[in-house]
Design an enzyme around this catalytic site. Structure first.
Site, PDB file in Angstrom:
ATOM      1  N   ASN A  26      30.982  -0.294  29.970  1.00 12.94           N
ATOM      2  CA  ASN A  26      30.427  -0.032  28.638  1.00 12.94           C
ATOM      3  C   ASN A  26      30.927  -1.111  27.664  1.00 12.94           C
ATOM      4  OD1 ASN A  26      33.024   0.887  27.373  1.00 12.94           O
ATOM      5  ND2 ASN A  26      32.843   2.399  29.019  1.00 12.94           N
ATOM      6  N   ASP A  85      32.405   8.133  32.724  1.00 11.59           N
ATOM      7  CA  ASP A  85      32.379   9.517  33.182  1.00 11.59           C
ATOM      8  C   ASP A  85      31.998   9.603  34.655  1.00 11.59           C
ATOM      9  OD1 ASP A  85      33.134  10.794  30.818  1.00 11.59           O
ATOM     10  OD2 ASP A  85      31.140  10.505  29.968  1.00 11.59           O
ATOM     11  N   PRO A  91      37.606  11.599  37.179  1.00 11.24           N
ATOM     12  CA  PRO A  91      38.545  12.582  36.602  1.00 11.24           C
ATOM     13  C   PRO A  91      38.593  12.428  35.090  1.00 11.24           C
ATOM     14  CG  PRO A  91      39.727  10.769  37.652  1.00 11.24           C
ATOM     15  CD  PRO A  91      38.271  10.590  37.990  1.00 11.24           C
ATOM     16  N   ASP A  92      38.783  13.536  34.368  1.00 10.31           N
ATOM     17  CA  ASP A  92      38.955  13.454  32.916  1.00 10.31           C
ATOM     18  C   ASP A  92      40.449  13.258  32.634  1.00 10.31           C
ATOM     19  OD1 ASP A  92      39.322  14.069  30.123  1.00 10.31           O
ATOM     20  OD2 ASP A  92      37.247  14.766  30.169  1.00 10.31           O
ATOM     21  N   ILE A  93      40.813  12.030  32.258  1.00 15.22           N
ATOM     22  CA  ILE A  93      42.223  11.665  32.088  1.00 15.22           C
ATOM     23  C   ILE A  93      42.855  12.456  30.953  1.00 15.22           C
ATOM     24  CG2 ILE A  93      43.780   9.742  31.559  1.00 15.22           C
ATOM     25  CD1 ILE A  93      41.500   7.903  32.732  1.00 15.22           C
ATOM     26  N   PHE A 129      39.717  10.795  21.408  1.00 18.38           N
ATOM     27  CA  PHE A 129      38.669  10.241  20.568  1.00 18.38           C
ATOM     28  C   PHE A 129      37.357  10.904  20.977  1.00 18.38           C
ATOM     29  CE2 PHE A 129      39.641   6.540  17.853  1.00 18.38           C
ATOM     30  CZ  PHE A 129      41.019   6.499  18.044  1.00 18.38           C
ATOM     31  N   LYS A 180      34.882  19.057  21.845  1.00 19.22           N
ATOM     32  CA  LYS A 180      35.856  18.353  22.697  1.00 19.22           C
ATOM     33  C   LYS A 180      37.281  18.807  22.391  1.00 19.22           C
ATOM     34  CE  LYS A 180      33.054  14.459  23.898  1.00 19.22           C
ATOM     35  NZ  LYS A 180      32.369  13.285  23.460  1.00 19.22           N
ATOM     36  N   LYS A 227      38.883  20.470  25.666  1.00 22.59           N
ATOM     37  CA  LYS A 227      39.947  19.698  26.322  1.00 22.59           C
ATOM     38  C   LYS A 227      41.329  20.115  25.850  1.00 22.59           C
ATOM     39  CE  LYS A 227      36.982  15.669  27.121  1.00 22.59           C
ATOM     40  NZ  LYS A 227      36.973  14.288  27.588  1.00 22.59           N
TER      41      LYS A 227
HETATM   42  O1  PMT Z   1      37.132  -0.327  22.141  1.00 19.79           O
HETATM   43  P1  PMT Z   1      36.372  -0.576  20.850  1.00 19.79           P
HETATM   44  O2  PMT Z   1      35.282  -1.625  21.021  1.00 19.79           O
HETATM   45  O3  PMT Z   1      37.279  -0.865  19.698  1.00 19.79           O
HETATM   46  O4  PMT Z   1      35.576   0.765  20.505  1.00 19.79           O
HETATM   47  C1  PMT Z   1      36.292   1.892  20.115  1.00 19.79           C
HETATM   48  C2  PMT Z   1      35.771   3.174  20.781  1.00 19.79           C
HETATM   49  C3  PMT Z   1      34.407   3.534  20.188  1.00 19.79           C
HETATM   50  C4  PMT Z   1      35.644   2.994  22.301  1.00 19.79           C
HETATM   51  C5  PMT Z   1      36.851   4.277  20.481  1.00 19.79           C
HETATM   52  O5  PMT Z   1      36.973   4.440  19.094  1.00 19.79           O
HETATM   53  C6  PMT Z   1      36.463   5.597  21.119  1.00 19.79           C
HETATM   54  O6  PMT Z   1      35.713   6.399  20.592  1.00 19.79           O
HETATM   55  N1  PMT Z   1      37.013   5.846  22.337  1.00 19.79           N
HETATM   56  C7  PMT Z   1      36.653   6.993  23.170  1.00 19.79           C
HETATM   57  C8  PMT Z   1      35.363   6.691  23.877  1.00 19.79           C
HETATM   58  C9  PMT Z   1      34.899   7.834  24.749  1.00 19.79           C
HETATM   59  O7  PMT Z   1      34.861   7.681  25.955  1.00 19.79           O
HETATM   60  O8  PMT Z   1      34.633   8.948  24.113  1.00 19.79           O
HETATM   61  P2  PMT Z   1      34.099  10.304  24.813  1.00 19.79           P
HETATM   62  O9  PMT Z   1      33.629  11.121  23.679  1.00 19.79           O
HETATM   63  O10 PMT Z   1      33.155   9.985  25.909  1.00 19.79           O
HETATM   64  O11 PMT Z   1      35.403  10.901  25.474  1.00 19.79           O
HETATM   65  C10 PMT Z   1      36.238  11.834  24.792  1.00 19.79           C
HETATM   66  C11 PMT Z   1      37.685  11.572  25.104  1.00 19.79           C
HETATM   67  O12 PMT Z   1      37.959  11.825  26.485  1.00 19.79           O
HETATM   68  C12 PMT Z   1      38.182  10.175  24.823  1.00 19.79           C
HETATM   69  O13 PMT Z   1      39.482  10.283  24.280  1.00 19.79           O
HETATM   70  C13 PMT Z   1      38.233   9.521  26.187  1.00 19.79           C
HETATM   71  O14 PMT Z   1      39.263   8.514  26.266  1.00 19.79           O
HETATM   72  C14 PMT Z   1      38.576  10.704  27.075  1.00 19.79           C
HETATM   73  N2  PMT Z   1      38.056  10.617  28.455  1.00 19.79           N
HETATM   74  C15 PMT Z   1      36.714  10.608  28.681  1.00 19.79           C
HETATM   75  C16 PMT Z   1      36.249  10.599  29.979  1.00 19.79           C
HETATM   76  C17 PMT Z   1      37.180  10.571  31.057  1.00 19.79           C
HETATM   77  N3  PMT Z   1      36.774  10.546  32.318  1.00 19.79           N
HETATM   78  N4  PMT Z   1      38.499  10.571  30.791  1.00 19.79           N
HETATM   79  C18 PMT Z   1      38.962  10.601  29.517  1.00 19.79           C
HETATM   80  O15 PMT Z   1      40.173  10.593  29.282  1.00 19.79           O
END
Ligand code: PMT
Length: 404
Positions: free
Chosen positions: A210, A279, A305-307, A323, A337, A341
């Protein structure tokens, strides 16, 4: 008192015409509450006398490694240890080259090598010198070592030319230092941050990924370090230098990121998941490069896995911050979320082709059980500092609730 209250600032001044602004810089740093010690290169002392800096800083000024009285007790090492942060302003092309080469041929260059404090430089030079490939290369090398570069600005130059190369004004430099210097609110804490994208192999040469640049996560790591924490950053593949004083563990896939996070988790007080973790990953990455034989190609994907959820489920668990990157229904999705989570805090950002990912700025809204705060929009560095302050605040609130 300003936001640099109690900070020991080592100000290095090198020999450029902008040195005439440095006494004003000393004055402004002191107005912000900083204790300032000035070190001049021999060339700087030709522009402004040591006596001027002594008068405005209130301390003797050093300009030589060969000062027998000061060096009787290894004065330069003492000064290097004394500094909470070091700023070289103005930093000439010559000084930046010496710094990049790791030379220690005068007192200031020696101090820059000997100090563990974060180092900032404010370049000032003629626009051609600034654009010269040698300077560009030196700056890149310094940044890759964690040196922070402030400016330069564009405008009329002392040589009569116009362009990039003017030192930032003392007020701008002071504001930049104050904005990024932490308040010690995470002193003694260990913070684990994830940043950047993951790459999931399709075959030996292709992957799913991504647009994450890592800028947000790196800014959070730097802000946590500035707030006094020991910081470990688990990072997907990005083009960013390691933040000063932060240990970076480079990974590629979500599985590797999860393994690194789990290995680093013991003893962690705060976990911040800023990485854009894929994901899904290809169920069976091809062992050889996929050939283009079919008109359409179907790839089966399986869940990664969801870390973040894994960290939140650990016992004992750190303060867990996620985030939420959303293209729509920001608040509802972020709150979902937070709950699903079992997070302590979620920082929500709207993402799309022109926001969130791969930019220097962002807009964040934070939600926690029973509360929310709009952190507004601005540079990721500034938002990261606000987020770290909010994390420290929420942790204190949690402890107070436990104690009562
Ligand atoms: O890196 P940049 O270019 O500066 O951009 C910043 C950003 C937009 C990437 C950052 O601000 C951000 O939003 N990061 C989280 C991106 C994300 O994957 O969001 P999500 O809504 O899909 O996931 C929710 C949370 O679960 C996040 O904290 C993510 O790190 C975590 N996650 C998601 C999937 C997974 N398999 N494991 C995780 O830990």
């Amino acid at each position: 008192m300003g936001s640099l209250a109690g900070k020991n600032v080592l100000l290095g001044v090198t020999g450029g015409i902008a040195a005439y602004k440095a006494p004003d810089l000393v004055r402004r740093l002191r107005e912000q509450g900083a204790e300032v010690r000035v070190v001049l290169t021999p060339a700087a002392a030709r522009f402004v006398t040591p006596l001027t800096f002594q008068a405005v800083s209130g301390h003797p000024v050093r300009d030589s490694l060969w000062d027998e009285a000061a060096e009787a007790a290894m004065g330069h090492i003492e000064l290097a240890r004394w500094a909470d942060l070091a700023l070289v302003a103005p930093a000439t092309a010559d000084f930046l080259a010496r710094l990049a080469a790791g030379l220690a041929d005068d007192l200031l260059a020696t101090l820059c090598l000997a100090t563990a404090a974060p180092l900032w430089v404010a370049p000032a030079m003629n626009r051609q010198m600034w654009a010269h490939p040698a300077t560009v290369e030196n700056l890149a090398r310094l940044e890759s070592r964690g040196v922070r570069v402030l400016g330069p600005a564009e405008g009329a130059q002392a040589c009569g030319e116009t362009g990039a190369g003017r030192m930032l004004e003392p007020a701008e430099l002071t504001a930049a230092l104050a904005a990024e210097d932490g308040d010690g609110s995470l002193q003694g804490r260990r913070v684990l941050v994830t940043a950047g994208p993951t790459r999931e192999a399709l075959d030996p040469v292709r992957y799913l990924s991504n647009r994450s640049s890592g800028k947000m996560g790196y800014a959070v790591a730097a802000a946590a370090r500035a707030a006094g924490a020991e910081v470990v950053l688990v990072s997907g593949p990005v083009e960013l230098p390691a933040p000063a004083g932060v240990r970076v563990i480079g990974v590629e896939t979500a599985a590797q990121m999860q393994a690194a996070v789990q290995a680093e988790l013991p003893g962690t007080d705060v976990f911040v998941g800023a990485a854009a973790v894929a994901d899904y990953r290809p169920a069976e990455p091809a062992g050889q490069k996929i050939k283009k034989r079919e008109e359409a190609l179907q790839v089966a994907l399986v869940r990664n896995p969801d870390i973040l959820a894994g960290v939140a489920a650990a016992t004992p668990r750190p303060f867990v911050v996620g985030f939420a990157a959303e293209t729509h229904d920001l608040e509802a999705n972020a709150r979902q979320k937070l709950e699903a989570k079992r997070l302590d805090l979620v920082a929500a950002n709207a993402v799309g082709p022109d926001r969130g990912f791969d930019r220097d700025d962002n807009a964040l809204r934070a939600f926690w059980p029973g509360g929310e705060r709009d952190l507004g929009s601005g540079a990721k560095r500034v938002l990261a500092k606000q987020l770290v302050e909010l994390i420290a605040e929420r942790m204190r609130a949690g402890h107070q609730a436990e104690d009562s």
